[in-house]
Design a protein around this motif. Structure first.
Motif, mmCIF file in Angstrom:
data_model
loop_
_atom_site.group_PDB
_atom_site.id
_atom_site.type_symbol
_atom_site.label_atom_id
_atom_site.label_comp_id
_atom_site.label_asym_id
_atom_site.label_seq_id
_atom_site.Cartn_x
_atom_site.Cartn_y
_atom_site.Cartn_z
ATOM 1 N N GLN A 12 0.836 -1.209 0.000
ATOM 2 C CA GLN A 12 0.000 0.000 0.000
ATOM 3 C C GLN A 12 0.870 1.258 0.000
ATOM 4 O O GLN A 12 0.623 2.207 -0.736
ATOM 5 C CB GLN A 12 -0.911 0.013 1.224
ATOM 6 N N LEU A 13 1.914 1.259 0.832
ATOM 7 C CA LEU A 13 2.817 2.414 0.896
ATOM 8 C C LEU A 13 3.471 2.660 -0.458
ATOM 9 O O LEU A 13 3.483 3.774 -0.970
ATOM 10 C CB LEU A 13 3.882 2.182 1.962
ATOM 11 N N LEU A 14 4.021 1.587 -1.063
ATOM 12 C CA LEU A 14 4.741 1.741 -2.324
ATOM 13 C C LEU A 14 3.806 2.150 -3.463
ATOM 14 O O LEU A 14 4.135 3.010 -4.271
ATOM 15 C CB LEU A 14 5.455 0.441 -2.682
ATOM 16 N N LYS A 15 2.625 1.534 -3.511
ATOM 17 C CA LYS A 15 1.726 1.765 -4.641
ATOM 18 C C LYS A 15 0.940 3.058 -4.502
ATOM 19 O O LYS A 15 0.866 3.869 -5.425
ATOM 20 C CB LYS A 15 0.757 0.582 -4.765
ATOM 21 N N THR A 63 3.017 9.327 -6.181
ATOM 22 C CA THR A 63 3.668 10.642 -6.134
ATOM 23 C C THR A 63 4.717 10.761 -7.237
ATOM 24 O O THR A 63 4.831 11.802 -7.892
ATOM 25 C CB THR A 63 4.318 10.860 -4.761
ATOM 26 N N LEU A 64 5.490 9.704 -7.479
ATOM 27 C CA LEU A 64 6.481 9.723 -8.547
ATOM 28 C C LEU A 64 5.831 9.993 -9.898
ATOM 29 O O LEU A 64 6.323 10.772 -10.708
ATOM 30 C CB LEU A 64 7.238 8.390 -8.599
ATOM 31 N N LYS A 70 6.674 16.082 -12.486
ATOM 32 C CA LYS A 70 6.949 16.454 -13.872
ATOM 33 C C LYS A 70 8.391 16.120 -14.263
ATOM 34 O O LYS A 70 8.798 16.361 -15.392
ATOM 35 C CB LYS A 70 6.680 17.948 -14.068
ATOM 36 N N SER A 71 9.160 15.570 -13.332
ATOM 37 C CA SER A 71 10.561 15.245 -13.582
ATOM 38 C C SER A 71 10.703 13.767 -13.947
ATOM 39 O O SER A 71 9.824 12.954 -13.670
ATOM 40 C CB SER A 71 11.397 15.549 -12.336
ATOM 41 N N GLU A 93 10.589 0.598 -12.789
ATOM 42 C CA GLU A 93 9.626 1.492 -13.447
ATOM 43 C C GLU A 93 10.327 2.807 -13.738
ATOM 44 O O GLU A 93 11.137 3.278 -12.923
ATOM 45 C CB GLU A 93 8.417 1.715 -12.537
ATOM 46 N N GLU A 94 10.035 3.378 -14.886
ATOM 47 C CA GLU A 94 10.614 4.680 -15.243
ATOM 48 C C GLU A 94 9.529 5.612 -15.711
ATOM 49 O O GLU A 94 8.502 5.190 -16.221
ATOM 50 C CB GLU A 94 11.681 4.517 -16.339
ATOM 51 N N GLY A 95 9.761 6.912 -15.524
ATOM 52 C CA GLY A 95 8.789 7.900 -15.972
ATOM 53 C C GLY A 95 9.476 9.208 -16.298
ATOM 54 O O GLY A 95 10.631 9.405 -15.987
#
Length: 473
Positions: free
Chosen positions: A439-442, A448-449, A453-454, A471-473
């Protein structure tokens, strides 16, 4: 005998048999003269007691032809515009097809899902996917942040056929009633019949429309929670948003008040001594795992109650270590509570201690010094410095920020440097190991990640040291 047509009584006398009763004959006559199911060339007097044929088509044919000429797009547009008349006002969004049409604001938003996306056993998956898109997206490159403010009101799949048919009939009757050319060729009896049919069609359509919007979807940690309004929705009387709001409050789904203990148990994690009030309010807007609240006054009331009863203290300062006046176990009103980054909740034990003593004292030189021996925050980043002190420099700073607030680092270091330096590059490297919940991670970290916008990367490394989730964004 000079009377046009044959009476209802004569018809019954010539057709009634032991197997064909009077009520059945009455129903057949009503169907025959109906504008919807009736015969185009059959007429009756105003009372419906005498029946006769004419070579000119009656109102039924005109209505049928009008209905057939209406496109599906016209009917859908009419249904959507009519929904606006029963939905009510204030943060109401009718049949949005683009997430950008729903602002990402603090207010609770009531989204009336288009009839093209009804809710039913067979349609559930596709409709929830549509709602999920409205919930997750905002602008093409900007995800929605304040997801816990969205309420979806959906039409019942089993009622869509009825509502479209009723809408088509009402729209056709309205067009006929608005056409001078058509009405000029109608008899007085037909004009009266038109008004009667128009009133009946209007009442039927809006009842169907109210009954159709039968389901509510509220975002939850697992996806959506479904609620059903039932026949009680007919009491909405043209303000469905108000009715839905009342229903959600009565069932404690949308809250006007919460207890201070909830703020502590769900938001005050770890052994923090201080928590910014903005960090109390914002999560209730963002995370669907938390309760849905009607507005920021709910948090203000909860904080005021918590301060009054000694659950935590409250104070104002840019940094918590600078707080000089603390409210704790004293009567506090909600309008005295600020929600921001410079208003703080204080751990009850710390507040008890600080309440009984003065946090800072002045040294002989006038500097502000804490009783523990350290100096208070009063860093001067070049304001008022002499011109000869400005020298071209390059600085590299490495910070262990495990126990620091990033906002403090930004305000005190990054922002002042960006104001004067030509180039500032900042990278954050985070490593965390321990018993971490999914739950914390997801719901918090990854969400939040994704909203940043970064660019970012997220990698989970098991005990063996090999990455198994990235995972990348």
């Amino acid at each position: 005998g000079g009377v046009l047509g044959i009476s209802r009584g004569r018809i019954k006398a010539t057709t009634i048999t032991p197997d064909l009763s009077s009520p059945v004959i009455n129903e057949a006559l009503e169907r025959m003269r109906s504008a919807v199911t009736g015969l185009w060339f059959l007429y009756s007097d105003e009372k419906g007691e005498n029946f006769f044929f004419k070579k000119e088509p009656g109102l039924g044919m005109i209505i049928t032809e009008k209905k057939e000429r209406l496109s599906d797009e016209e009917v859908l547009g009419f249904v959507h515009s009519s929904t606006a008349t029963i939905a009510g006002e204030g943060n109401v969004y009718i049949a949005p097809d683009d997430p950008a049409k729903i602002p990402d604001t603090d207010a609770i938003k009531y989204v009336f899902v288009p009839v093209e996306h009804p809710y039913g056993e067979n349609e559930k998956e596709e409709t929830e996917k549509f709602c999920r898109r409205l919930l997750d997206e905002y602008l093409p490159a900007t995800p929605r942040r304040k997801k816990n403010t969205m309420i979806f009101i959906l039409p019942d799949a089993e009622r869509i056929g009825g509502i479209l048919a009723a809408g088509r009939e009402l729209l056709a009757l309205r067009e006929i009633d608005g056409s001078l050319e058509i009405k000029e060729n109608l008899s007085t009896a037909q004009k009266k019949d038109l008004q009667s049919k128009l009133n009946d069609a209007r009442s039927k359509f809006f009842n169907e429309l109210l009954l159709a919007y039968n389901y509510i979807l509220v975002p939850s940690e697992a996806g959506f929670e479904k609620y059903e309004l039932g026949l009680n929705v007919l009491r909405a009387k043209g303000d469905l948003k108000e009715f839905v709001e009342k229903y959600l409050k009565e069932n404690e789904i949308l809250l006007d008040d919460i207890e201070p203990s909830i703020l502590v148990s769900k938001l005050w994690t770890g052994d923090k001594d201080y928590l910014a009030t903005n960090d109390v309010y914002e999560p209730f807007l963002r995370y669907t795992s938390l309760e849905m609240i009607t507005g920021k006054d709910v948090i203000r009331r909860a904080i005021a109650k918590g301060v009054s009863t000694g659950v935590f203290g409250y104070g104002l300062a840019d940094y918590p270590e600078q707080i000089k006046e603390i409210k704790f176990k004293e009567d506090t009103r909600e309008n005295e509570v600020e929600l921001g980054d410079n208003a703080w909740l204080i751990n009850a034990g710390i507040a008890e201690k600080l309440k009984s003593e003065t946090k800072y004292e002045k040294t002989e030189s006038g500097e502000e010094k804490s009783k523990e021996g350290g100096f208070g925050f009063g860093i001067d980043f070049g304001v008022g410095k002499r011109k000869e002190e400005i020298v071209h420099r390059k600085v590299m700073i490495d910070i262990d920020a495990s126990d620091a607030r990033i906002v403090d680092i930004y305000k005190g270091i990054i922002k002042p440097l960006k104001d004067e330096a030509e180039n500032v590059s900042v990278r954050i490297n985070i490593e965390a190991e321990g018993d971490l919940s999914e739950q914390l991670l997801k719901m918090k970290v990854k969400e939040t990640l994704q909203q940043l916008k970064s660019k970012y990367s997220f990698k989970e490394v098991p005990a063996s040291g090999k990455g198994n989730d990235s995972e990348e964004g």
